[in-house]
Write a protein that holds these residues in place. Structure first.
Motif, mmCIF file in Angstrom:
data_model
loop_
_atom_site.group_PDB
_atom_site.id
_atom_site.type_symbol
_atom_site.label_atom_id
_atom_site.label_comp_id
_atom_site.label_asym_id
_atom_site.label_seq_id
_atom_site.Cartn_x
_atom_site.Cartn_y
_atom_site.Cartn_z
ATOM 1 N N ALA A 30 0.820 -1.217 0.000
ATOM 2 C CA ALA A 30 0.000 0.000 0.000
ATOM 3 C C ALA A 30 0.852 1.265 0.000
ATOM 4 O O ALA A 30 0.322 2.384 0.031
ATOM 5 C CB ALA A 30 -0.911 -0.002 1.224
ATOM 6 N N THR A 31 2.174 1.063 -0.002
ATOM 7 C CA THR A 31 3.105 2.191 0.113
ATOM 8 C C THR A 31 4.236 1.941 -0.893
ATOM 9 O O THR A 31 4.132 1.058 -1.736
ATOM 10 C CB THR A 31 3.693 2.229 1.545
ATOM 11 N N ALA A 32 5.329 2.680 -0.753
ATOM 12 C CA ALA A 32 6.496 2.349 -1.583
ATOM 13 C C ALA A 32 7.240 1.158 -0.988
ATOM 14 O O ALA A 32 8.051 0.517 -1.647
ATOM 15 C CB ALA A 32 7.414 3.556 -1.686
ATOM 16 N N GLY A 33 6.986 0.865 0.277
ATOM 17 C CA GLY A 33 7.613 -0.269 0.957
ATOM 18 C C GLY A 33 7.502 -0.106 2.463
ATOM 19 O O GLY A 33 7.388 1.008 2.970
ATOM 20 N N TYR A 34 7.471 -1.212 3.185
ATOM 21 C CA TYR A 34 7.430 -1.317 4.646
ATOM 22 C C TYR A 34 6.010 -1.180 5.214
ATOM 23 O O TYR A 34 5.578 -2.008 5.992
ATOM 24 C CB TYR A 34 8.360 -0.296 5.326
ATOM 25 N N GLY A 35 5.308 -0.097 4.838
ATOM 26 C CA GLY A 35 3.925 0.035 5.303
ATOM 27 C C GLY A 35 3.757 1.004 6.448
ATOM 28 O O GLY A 35 4.727 1.422 7.093
ATOM 29 N N THR A 36 2.486 1.341 6.705
ATOM 30 C CA THR A 36 2.163 2.303 7.769
ATOM 31 C C THR A 36 1.673 1.536 9.003
ATOM 32 O O THR A 36 2.454 1.218 9.884
ATOM 33 C CB THR A 36 1.133 3.328 7.272
ATOM 34 N N ALA A 37 0.364 1.208 9.048
ATOM 35 C CA ALA A 37 -0.125 0.415 10.189
ATOM 36 C C ALA A 37 0.554 -0.955 10.211
ATOM 37 O O ALA A 37 1.005 -1.425 11.270
ATOM 38 C CB ALA A 37 -1.645 0.272 10.108
ATOM 39 N N LEU A 38 0.658 -1.566 9.039
ATOM 40 C CA LEU A 38 1.353 -2.860 8.996
ATOM 41 C C LEU A 38 2.862 -2.669 9.224
ATOM 42 O O LEU A 38 3.544 -3.583 9.679
ATOM 43 C CB LEU A 38 1.074 -3.586 7.681
ATOM 44 N N GLY A 39 3.355 -1.473 8.955
ATOM 45 C CA GLY A 39 4.748 -1.156 9.274
ATOM 46 C C GLY A 39 4.970 -1.135 10.787
ATOM 47 O O GLY A 39 6.011 -1.608 11.274
ATOM 48 N N VAL A 40 4.009 -0.595 11.530
ATOM 49 C CA VAL A 40 4.101 -0.605 12.997
ATOM 50 C C VAL A 40 4.095 -2.057 13.493
ATOM 51 O O VAL A 40 4.895 -2.448 14.352
ATOM 52 C CB VAL A 40 2.951 0.214 13.633
ATOM 53 N N ILE A 41 3.200 -2.838 12.912
ATOM 54 C CA ILE A 41 3.127 -4.266 13.268
ATOM 55 C C ILE A 41 4.452 -4.952 12.919
ATOM 56 O O ILE A 41 5.002 -5.728 13.708
ATOM 57 C CB ILE A 41 1.931 -4.921 12.528
ATOM 58 N N ARG A 42 4.992 -4.635 11.745
ATOM 59 C CA ARG A 42 6.270 -5.209 11.304
ATOM 60 C C ARG A 42 7.380 -4.855 12.293
ATOM 61 O O ARG A 42 8.190 -5.694 12.686
ATOM 62 C CB ARG A 42 6.605 -4.640 9.910
ATOM 63 N N SER A 43 7.398 -3.589 12.723
ATOM 64 C CA SER A 43 8.435 -3.146 13.671
ATOM 65 C C SER A 43 8.293 -3.881 15.001
ATOM 66 O O SER A 43 9.297 -4.264 15.610
ATOM 67 C CB SER A 43 8.339 -1.636 13.904
ATOM 68 N N ALA A 44 7.049 -4.059 15.456
ATOM 69 C CA ALA A 44 6.830 -4.768 16.727
ATOM 70 C C ALA A 44 7.279 -6.222 16.592
ATOM 71 O O ALA A 44 7.903 -6.785 17.496
ATOM 72 C CB ALA A 44 5.354 -4.692 17.122
ATOM 73 N N HIS A 45 6.998 -6.813 15.430
ATOM 74 C CA HIS A 45 7.425 -8.197 15.181
ATOM 75 C C HIS A 45 8.951 -8.288 15.162
ATOM 76 O O HIS A 45 9.547 -9.150 15.816
ATOM 77 C CB HIS A 45 6.843 -8.666 13.845
ATOM 78 N N ARG A 46 9.586 -7.333 14.429
ATOM 79 C CA ARG A 46 11.054 -7.373 14.323
ATOM 80 C C ARG A 46 11.716 -7.072 15.668
ATOM 81 O O ARG A 46 12.857 -7.473 15.898
ATOM 82 C CB ARG A 46 11.539 -6.392 13.240
ATOM 83 N N ALA A 47 10.977 -6.372 16.547
ATOM 84 C CA ALA A 47 11.510 -6.080 17.890
ATOM 85 C C ALA A 47 11.356 -7.285 18.817
ATOM 86 O O ALA A 47 11.697 -7.213 19.996
ATOM 87 C CB ALA A 47 10.806 -4.857 18.472
ATOM 88 N N GLY A 48 10.800 -8.379 18.286
ATOM 89 C CA GLY A 48 10.694 -9.612 19.073
ATOM 90 C C GLY A 48 9.562 -9.596 20.083
ATOM 91 O O GLY A 48 9.644 -10.266 21.120
ATOM 92 N N LYS A 49 8.489 -8.851 19.763
ATOM 93 C CA LYS A 49 7.404 -8.743 20.736
ATOM 94 C C LYS A 49 6.437 -9.922 20.736
ATOM 95 O O LYS A 49 5.485 -9.940 21.523
ATOM 96 C CB LYS A 49 6.646 -7.435 20.511
ATOM 97 N N GLY A 50 6.623 -10.851 19.818
ATOM 98 C CA GLY A 50 5.772 -12.045 19.813
ATOM 99 C C GLY A 50 4.300 -11.714 19.631
ATOM 100 O O GLY A 50 3.435 -12.271 20.315
ATOM 101 N N ILE A 51 4.023 -10.807 18.702
ATOM 102 C CA ILE A 51 2.632 -10.384 18.506
ATOM 103 C C ILE A 51 1.897 -11.333 17.551
ATOM 104 O O ILE A 51 2.516 -12.086 16.808
ATOM 105 C CB ILE A 51 2.569 -8.947 17.941
ATOM 106 N N ARG A 52 0.562 -11.217 17.587
ATOM 107 C CA ARG A 52 -0.296 -11.937 16.644
ATOM 108 C C ARG A 52 -1.133 -10.903 15.915
ATOM 109 O O ARG A 52 -1.565 -9.922 16.535
ATOM 110 C CB ARG A 52 -1.296 -12.805 17.397
ATOM 111 N N CYS A 105 2.016 -10.767 5.796
ATOM 112 C CA CYS A 105 2.379 -11.276 7.134
ATOM 113 C C CYS A 105 3.076 -12.632 7.014
ATOM 114 O O CYS A 105 4.091 -12.871 7.670
ATOM 115 C CB CYS A 105 1.141 -11.396 8.017
ATOM 116 N N LEU A 106 2.533 -13.491 6.168
ATOM 117 C CA LEU A 106 3.141 -14.818 6.021
ATOM 118 C C LEU A 106 4.563 -14.699 5.470
ATOM 119 O O LEU A 106 5.471 -15.376 5.928
ATOM 120 C CB LEU A 106 2.282 -15.711 5.119
ATOM 121 N N LYS A 107 4.760 -13.781 4.524
ATOM 122 C CA LYS A 107 6.107 -13.561 3.968
ATOM 123 C C LYS A 107 7.088 -13.114 5.043
ATOM 124 O O LYS A 107 8.257 -13.442 5.007
ATOM 125 C CB LYS A 107 6.028 -12.476 2.885
ATOM 126 N N GLU A 108 6.603 -12.315 5.999
ATOM 127 C CA GLU A 108 7.470 -11.751 7.049
ATOM 128 C C GLU A 108 7.575 -12.696 8.250
ATOM 129 O O GLU A 108 8.336 -12.440 9.180
ATOM 130 C CB GLU A 108 6.894 -10.389 7.468
#
Ligand code: MRU
Length: 354
Positions: free
Chosen positions: A166-188, A208-211
């Protein structure tokens, strides 16, 4: 700048625009190649590419292409204006489209009408590429600002697709989710399927599956049940236009998620770049809402699910009132109530640092 693995849009060596065809995902990963501004406009209108920031990038690239096709003998300014009008008629709600068109108009305005046109055309290409790379950097900053709001082990509800696609890359709301995932927060992640275009089940689930993010999709109508049973900790969505008082237009169905979160006392966040903020409108009532083809509701990607010809309403966006939004996460920080003040201050700071 390091690229993201999912590239929704880029220009090739000839300046043609390549769009990852989002109408074919997740079954097929194919690119459509456009070598004219008209083609790019059709790609936006037909949702080959979609999502507010991505639409802005596409429009800028389309204008760079169109500018090169203006005949050397033809007066440039009126020809560019026609191209801008063409882009402006593709989709009405996301303000990023109009922001990107204005950025390209400003490039032309900086050049002398009798000057060297080839220098100006190179400046158009460079500006389109800059809009794309700036957007990726912006999204990473949104991710960094939003990540602290997501609790360890949280289950996060999202609506539509707000990721790399939805962006040029990374994402906005899903970007926040991506950052939380990459920070090891164990989110769903719980992703609303997002009828009628199914951005959630087709695109968010795919990203999400790709990441490697733990995701499950739900029918849009299941959100209330899950929230009422305490199975969602917070919701985060993107935006197509955020106006001066914080009212936010986003994909149809967002408003009901916000109401449910409010009813059950869980935070509902919006994540978006400052290019999505439109201070020219005071409240959400004036935001133009796109009405799309009835066929999108009568069927699912061409497969009929309703009587042929039955009347349909198909608004593509709704407006969530600011009072339901716990925070608006941007690249310059998190805006809080009262948004009329926080957004105006952030916009001033953003412009003065540009
Ligand atoms: O109709 P779409 O798919 O273009 O709508 C997209 C949305 O509503 C997104 O939530 C919004 O553009 C934010 S994308 C980062």
């Amino acid at each position: 700048m390091t690229e993201e693995p999912i590239k929704p849009i880029f220009r090739d060596a000839e300046g043609a625009v390549l769009m990852l065809d989002q109408t074919r995902l997740p079954q097929e990963e194919t690119y459509q190649r456009y070598s004219t501004a008209e083609g790019v406009a059709t790609g936006i209108r037909d949702m080959i590419i979609r999502g507010a920031p991505a639409i802005g990038v596409a429009a800028a690239m389309g204008l760079a292409l169109g500018a090169r096709a203006v005949h050397a003998e033809e007066p440039f300014a009126p020809a560019l204006e026609r191209l801008c009008e063409l882009m402006a008629t593709t989709r009405p709600t996301a303000v990023n489209l109009f922001w990107a068109i204005d950025r390209m108009r400003a490039v032309a305005a900086a050049f002398d009408a009798d000057g060297d046109r080839s220098v100006m055309l190179d400046a158009f290409d460079a500006e389109a590429d800059r809009i794309r790379s700036d957007d990726i950097a912006t999204n990473r900053a949104i991710g960094a600002n939003g990540e602290p709001l997501i609790p360890q082990g949280a289950t996060v509800l999202t609506h539509c697709n707000t990721g790399s696609l939805a962006t040029a890359g990374y994402g906005t709301a899903l970007g926040v989710i991506r950052s939380a995932h990459r920070a090891g927060k164990g989110i769903r992640v719980v992703a609303d399927e997002t009828r009628p275009y199914l951005q959630g089940s087709r695109l968010t689930a795919w990203e999400c599956l790709k990441e490697g993010i733990d995701v499950r999709i739900i029918a849009d109508s299941a959100a209330g049940h899950l929230i009422s049973r305490g199975r969602i900790d917070c919701a985060i969505v993107g935006a197509d236009r955020i106006v001066a008082n914080g009212d936010t237009a986003n994909k149809i169905g967002t408003y009901q998620v916000a109401v449910l979160c409010h009813r059950h006392g869980i935070p509902f966040y919006v994540a978006a770049p400052m290019t999505t903020v439109d201070l020219s409108l005071s409240d959400g009532a004036a935001i133009p809402i796109e009405e799309r083809s009835p066929e999108e509701v009568r069927g699912v990607f061409g497969h009929p699910v309703a009587p042929a010809g039955v009347a349909v309403a198909n608004p593509a966006f709704d407006v969530t009132p600011a009072e339901l939004i716990a925070g608006i996460i941007t690249e310059v920080g998190v805006a809080r109530h009262p948004y009329t003040e926080s957004l105006a201050t952030m916009m001033r700071d953003d412009r003065s640092s540009a």
